[in-house]
Design a protein around this motif. Structure first.
Motif, PDB file in Angstrom:
ATOM      1  N   ASP A   1     -48.861  52.413  64.619  1.00  0.00           N
ATOM      2  CA  ASP A   1     -49.104  53.854  64.477  1.00  0.00           C
ATOM      3  C   ASP A   1     -50.503  54.186  64.977  1.00  0.00           C
ATOM      4  OD1 ASP A   1     -46.621  54.190  63.244  1.00  0.00           O
ATOM      5  OD2 ASP A   1     -47.466  53.727  61.270  1.00  0.00           O
ATOM      6  N   ALA A   2     -50.607  55.262  65.732  1.00  0.00           N
ATOM      7  CA  ALA A   2     -51.923  55.684  66.225  1.00  0.00           C
ATOM      8  C   ALA A   2     -52.740  56.346  65.118  1.00  0.00           C
ATOM      9  CB  ALA A   2     -51.775  56.628  67.409  1.00  0.00           C
ATOM     10  N   SER A   3     -52.073  57.122  64.253  1.00  0.00           N
ATOM     11  CA  SER A   3     -52.767  57.818  63.162  1.00  0.00           C
ATOM     12  C   SER A   3     -52.300  57.251  61.828  1.00  0.00           C
ATOM     13  CB  SER A   3     -52.473  59.313  63.197  1.00  0.00           C
ATOM     14  OG  SER A   3     -53.056  59.880  64.343  1.00  0.00           O
ATOM     15  N   ARG A   4     -53.286  57.002  60.958  1.00  0.00           N
ATOM     16  CA  ARG A   4     -52.994  56.468  59.626  1.00  0.00           C
ATOM     17  C   ARG A   4     -53.919  57.131  58.612  1.00  0.00           C
ATOM     18  NH1 ARG A   4     -53.676  50.202  60.453  1.00  0.00           N
ATOM     19  NH2 ARG A   4     -55.174  50.844  61.999  1.00  0.00           N
ATOM     20  N   ALA A   5     -53.451  57.234  57.375  1.00  0.00           N
ATOM     21  CA  ALA A   5     -54.248  57.831  56.296  1.00  0.00           C
ATOM     22  C   ALA A   5     -54.535  56.766  55.240  1.00  0.00           C
ATOM     23  CB  ALA A   5     -53.508  59.003  55.676  1.00  0.00           C
ATOM     24  N   PHE A   6     -55.747  56.834  54.679  1.00  0.00           N
ATOM     25  CA  PHE A   6     -56.176  55.864  53.686  1.00  0.00           C
ATOM     26  C   PHE A   6     -56.949  56.560  52.575  1.00  0.00           C
ATOM     27  CE2 PHE A   6     -56.099  53.584  57.732  1.00  0.00           C
ATOM     28  CZ  PHE A   6     -55.248  52.530  57.426  1.00  0.00           C
ATOM     29  N   THR A   7     -56.975  55.926  51.418  1.00  0.00           N
ATOM     30  CA  THR A   7     -57.835  56.328  50.313  1.00  0.00           C
ATOM     31  C   THR A   7     -58.498  55.064  49.797  1.00  0.00           C
ATOM     32  OG1 THR A   7     -56.392  58.164  49.719  1.00  0.00           O
ATOM     33  CG2 THR A   7     -57.929  57.395  48.037  1.00  0.00           C
ATOM     34  N   GLU A   8     -59.825  55.062  49.768  1.00  0.00           N
ATOM     35  CA  GLU A   8     -60.593  53.887  49.345  1.00  0.00           C
ATOM     36  C   GLU A   8     -61.562  54.288  48.239  1.00  0.00           C
ATOM     37  OE1 GLU A   8     -60.311  50.765  50.327  1.00  0.00           O
ATOM     38  OE2 GLU A   8     -58.907  51.080  51.980  1.00  0.00           O
ATOM     39  N   THR A   9     -61.830  53.360  47.335  1.00  0.00           N
ATOM     40  CA  THR A   9     -62.807  53.568  46.274  1.00  0.00           C
ATOM     41  C   THR A   9     -64.124  52.919  46.687  1.00  0.00           C
ATOM     42  OG1 THR A   9     -61.071  53.590  44.612  1.00  0.00           O
ATOM     43  CG2 THR A   9     -63.315  53.177  43.843  1.00  0.00           C
ATOM     44  N   ILE A  10     -65.196  53.692  46.607  1.00  0.00           N
ATOM     45  CA  ILE A  10     -66.528  53.222  46.980  1.00  0.00           C
ATOM     46  C   ILE A  10     -67.330  52.993  45.695  1.00  0.00           C
ATOM     47  CG2 ILE A  10     -68.611  53.724  48.313  1.00  0.00           C
ATOM     48  CD1 ILE A  10     -66.886  55.886  49.786  1.00  0.00           C
ATOM     49  N   PRO A  11     -67.801  51.767  45.456  1.00  0.00           N
ATOM     50  CA  PRO A  11     -68.650  51.544  44.276  1.00  0.00           C
ATOM     51  C   PRO A  11     -70.015  52.196  44.484  1.00  0.00           C
ATOM     52  CG  PRO A  11     -68.446  49.536  45.569  1.00  0.00           C
ATOM     53  CD  PRO A  11     -67.561  50.543  46.214  1.00  0.00           C
ATOM     54  N   THR A  12     -70.568  52.773  43.425  1.00  0.00           N
ATOM     55  CA  THR A  12     -71.854  53.477  43.545  1.00  0.00           C
ATOM     56  C   THR A  12     -72.846  52.953  42.514  1.00  0.00           C
ATOM     57  OG1 THR A  12     -71.143  55.229  42.057  1.00  0.00           O
ATOM     58  CG2 THR A  12     -70.735  55.567  44.397  1.00  0.00           C
ATOM     59  N   LEU A  13     -74.120  53.201  42.779  1.00  0.00           N
ATOM     60  CA  LEU A  13     -75.184  52.811  41.857  1.00  0.00           C
ATOM     61  C   LEU A  13     -75.443  53.872  40.799  1.00  0.00           C
ATOM     62  CD1 LEU A  13     -77.693  51.404  44.493  1.00  0.00           C
ATOM     63  CD2 LEU A  13     -76.166  50.109  43.003  1.00  0.00           C
ATOM     64  N   SER A  14     -75.138  55.123  41.156  1.00  0.00           N
ATOM     65  CA  SER A  14     -75.295  56.230  40.221  1.00  0.00           C
ATOM     66  C   SER A  14     -74.249  57.285  40.567  1.00  0.00           C
ATOM     67  CB  SER A  14     -76.718  56.808  40.292  1.00  0.00           C
ATOM     68  OG  SER A  14     -76.966  57.307  41.586  1.00  0.00           O
ATOM     69  N   LEU A  15     -74.291  58.414  39.882  1.00  0.00           N
ATOM     70  CA  LEU A  15     -73.302  59.459  40.101  1.00  0.00           C
ATOM     71  C   LEU A  15     -73.365  59.984  41.538  1.00  0.00           C
ATOM     72  CD1 LEU A  15     -71.116  61.256  38.861  1.00  0.00           C
ATOM     73  CD2 LEU A  15     -72.935  62.891  38.321  1.00  0.00           C
ATOM     74  N   ALA A  16     -72.243  59.938  42.220  1.00  0.00           N
ATOM     75  CA  ALA A  16     -72.157  60.452  43.592  1.00  0.00           C
ATOM     76  C   ALA A  16     -71.601  61.868  43.566  1.00  0.00           C
ATOM     77  CB  ALA A  16     -71.261  59.554  44.427  1.00  0.00           C
ATOM     78  N   THR A  17     -71.986  62.657  44.545  1.00  0.00           N
ATOM     79  CA  THR A  17     -71.440  64.005  44.664  1.00  0.00           C
ATOM     80  C   THR A  17     -70.512  64.130  45.868  1.00  0.00           C
ATOM     81  OG1 THR A  17     -73.381  64.709  45.909  1.00  0.00           O
ATOM     82  CG2 THR A  17     -73.402  65.085  43.527  1.00  0.00           C
ATOM     83  N   THR A  18     -70.444  63.106  46.687  1.00  0.00           N
ATOM     84  CA  THR A  18     -69.542  63.117  47.835  1.00  0.00           C
ATOM     85  C   THR A  18     -69.249  61.695  48.299  1.00  0.00           C
ATOM     86  OG1 THR A  18     -69.127  64.056  50.025  1.00  0.00           O
ATOM     87  CG2 THR A  18     -71.356  63.316  49.589  1.00  0.00           C
ATOM     88  N   GLY A  19     -68.128  61.546  48.972  1.00  0.00           N
ATOM     89  CA  GLY A  19     -67.752  60.289  49.598  1.00  0.00           C
ATOM     90  C   GLY A  19     -67.118  60.609  50.938  1.00  0.00           C
ATOM     91  N   PHE A  20     -67.475  59.877  51.979  1.00  0.00           N
ATOM     92  CA  PHE A  20     -66.978  60.206  53.315  1.00  0.00           C
ATOM     93  C   PHE A  20     -67.016  58.985  54.223  1.00  0.00           C
ATOM     94  CE2 PHE A  20     -71.482  60.967  53.172  1.00  0.00           C
ATOM     95  CZ  PHE A  20     -71.959  60.467  54.364  1.00  0.00           C
ATOM     96  N   VAL A  21     -66.382  59.118  55.378  1.00  0.00           N
ATOM     97  CA  VAL A  21     -66.393  58.075  56.409  1.00  0.00           C
ATOM     98  C   VAL A  21     -67.629  58.292  57.268  1.00  0.00           C
ATOM     99  CG1 VAL A  21     -65.181  57.110  58.384  1.00  0.00           C
ATOM    100  CG2 VAL A  21     -63.889  57.988  56.466  1.00  0.00           C
ATOM    101  N   ASN A  22     -68.470  57.268  57.329  1.00  0.00           N
ATOM    102  CA  ASN A  22     -69.659  57.344  58.163  1.00  0.00           C
ATOM    103  C   ASN A  22     -69.314  57.064  59.620  1.00  0.00           C
ATOM    104  OD1 ASN A  22     -72.091  56.280  59.574  1.00  0.00           O
ATOM    105  ND2 ASN A  22     -73.061  56.850  57.649  1.00  0.00           N
TER     106      ASN A  22
END
Length: 131
Positions: A105-126
């Motif tokens: 498939d050329a297009s795929r969707a994912f959901t990943e959990t990012i561990p953080t050191l403190s409270l995050a206000t956003t998560g995104f693909v860099n």
């Protein structure tokens, strides 16, 4: 004939039609080579490019954030993505690199959990790339 033309003819400063043809042939070959090279490099770089689009995020708790995104990548190539979580001061509080196997498939969707050191206000693909 003008004086300049007489002098040019006398001292051999005129160009023969054959020399003129050789000169223009060289210019044409160089121009076509440059156009071909630019076309090839443009195609080669775009054929291996990966695009990522963020579709959402969810702050789970003060130690993790979930990021949802969609990637479009070359078929049959593995993909790696760098995910980032930031706090309200735009400081990076979490970072994760994930790798996905090749797919048909050329297009795929994912959901990943990012561990953080403190409270995050956003998560995104860099960034995403073909390793």
């Amino acid at each position: 004939m003008t004086t300049q033309a007489l002098l040019d003819e006398r001292y051999g400063r005129t160009r023969s039609p054959r020399r003129r043809l050789v000169g223009w042939t060289i210019v044409a070959v160089l121009a076509l080579s440059a156009i071909g090279y630019l076309g090839y490099t443009t195609f080669a770089s775009s054929a291996a490019s990966v695009t990522a689009t963020d579709t959402g995020f969810t702050v789970i708790d003060d130690k993790s954030v979930s990021s949802s995104f969609q990637i479009t990548a070359p078929v049959g190539k593995p993909v790696a993505c760098a995910l980032e979580a930031r706090d309200e001061d735009h400081g990076t509080v979490g970072w994760k690199v994930v790798q996905y196997p090749a797919s048909d498939d050329a297009s795929r969707a994912f959901t990943e959990t990012i561990p953080t050191l403190s409270l995050a206000t956003t998560g995104f693909v860099n960034a995403c790339w073909v390793p």
